[in-house]
Design a protein around this motif. Structure first.
Motif, PDB file in Angstrom:
ATOM      1  N   ASP A   1       0.898  -1.154   0.000  1.00 54.65           N
ATOM      2  CA  ASP A   1       0.000   0.000   0.000  1.00 54.65           C
ATOM      3  C   ASP A   1       0.937   1.205   0.000  1.00 54.65           C
TER       4      ASP A   1
ATOM      5  N   SER B   1      -0.830   2.561  -5.564  1.00 54.86           N
ATOM      6  CA  SER B   1      -1.030   3.909  -5.036  1.00 54.86           C
ATOM      7  C   SER B   1      -2.019   4.683  -5.901  1.00 54.86           C
TER       8      SER B   1
ATOM      9  N   ALA C   1      -6.946   1.834  -3.665  1.00 53.93           N
ATOM     10  CA  ALA C   1      -5.721   1.021  -3.545  1.00 53.93           C
ATOM     11  C   ALA C   1      -5.994  -0.200  -2.666  1.00 53.93           C
TER      12      ALA C   1
ATOM     13  N   ASP D   1       0.988   4.463  -0.969  1.00 56.07           N
ATOM     14  CA  ASP D   1       0.770   5.869  -0.616  1.00 56.07           C
ATOM     15  C   ASP D   1       1.354   6.125   0.772  1.00 56.07           C
TER      16      ASP D   1
ATOM     17  N   THR E   1       4.259  -0.962 -10.661  1.00 53.58           N
ATOM     18  CA  THR E   1       3.409   0.022  -9.991  1.00 53.58           C
ATOM     19  C   THR E   1       2.000  -0.098 -10.550  1.00 53.58           C
TER      20      THR E   1
ATOM     21  N   LYS F   1       9.045   1.405   1.012  1.00 56.68           N
ATOM     22  CA  LYS F   1       8.939   0.892  -0.354  1.00 56.68           C
ATOM     23  C   LYS F   1      10.277   0.339  -0.832  1.00 56.68           C
TER      24      LYS F   1
END
Length: 174
Positions: free
Chosen positions: A31, A56, A80, A33, A70, A38
């Motif tokens: 997830d 995202s 998302a 955002d 992505t 990451k």
């Protein structure tokens, strides 16, 4: 005999192949955002040869790699989360600090890890949801005005260790 040996070795080391071909498939869903880990998740996924999806609401810069993908969803509030839940399976791992998303992923049999290295389980998710609801209530009353505590280096270390532990547990069938 040689063929059985090769298949066993491939099962243990090439975890990114598809189950229908006789290989274990583990995928990591992030997830993405506002996710602070990451790059760490990408590093672990690449080390194991695992597919990783960074989901995202906006485009982000990531290293080009065939294992890293992505997914840009619309700006709907839980878009998302919905995409992750629709695609996650029982041998997969979700990385999210979103407790309701963690609960939904656990219901699908996935493993869930937050960016600080806390592993959500069926036993712990109820308490996490209750704590989230309590904190939301207190914020709404104006009793809590501060945000999260700053991340420390040990948070990243704990996350990396727990992600590695989850992958190893799945590989061992636990």
């Amino acid at each position: 005999m040689q063929r059985n040996f090769c298949c066993r070795i491939r099962f243990e080391t090439a975890v990114y192949f598809h189950e229908s071909k006789g290989y274990l498939l583990i995928t990591i869903f992030v997830d993405a955002d506002a996710c602070p880990v990451k790059n760490e998740a990408i590093k672990v996924a690449k080390r194991y040869g695992l597919k990783i999806y960074l989901v995202s609401n906006f485009k982000m810069r990531i290293p080009k790699d065939e294992l890293v993908e992505t997914v840009i969803v619309n700006d709907h509030l839980d878009a998302a989360d919905d995409w992750i839940v629709d695609h996650i399976g029982n041998k997969d791992i979700a990385v999210s600090a979103d407790v309701p998303l963690a609960s939904r992923c656990l219901k699908k049999g996935a493993r869930v890890l937050d960016p600080n290295g806390r592993v959500f389980t069926e036993e712990s998710i109820g308490e996490a949801l209750a704590h989230r609801d309590l904190m939301t209530y207190l914020r709404d009353l104006g009793n809590i005005t501060s945000g999260q505590t700053p991340r420390k280096k040990r948070d990243s270390s704990r996350f990396l260790q727990r992600l590695d532990d989850l992958i190893q547990a799945i590989l061992r069938g636990k």
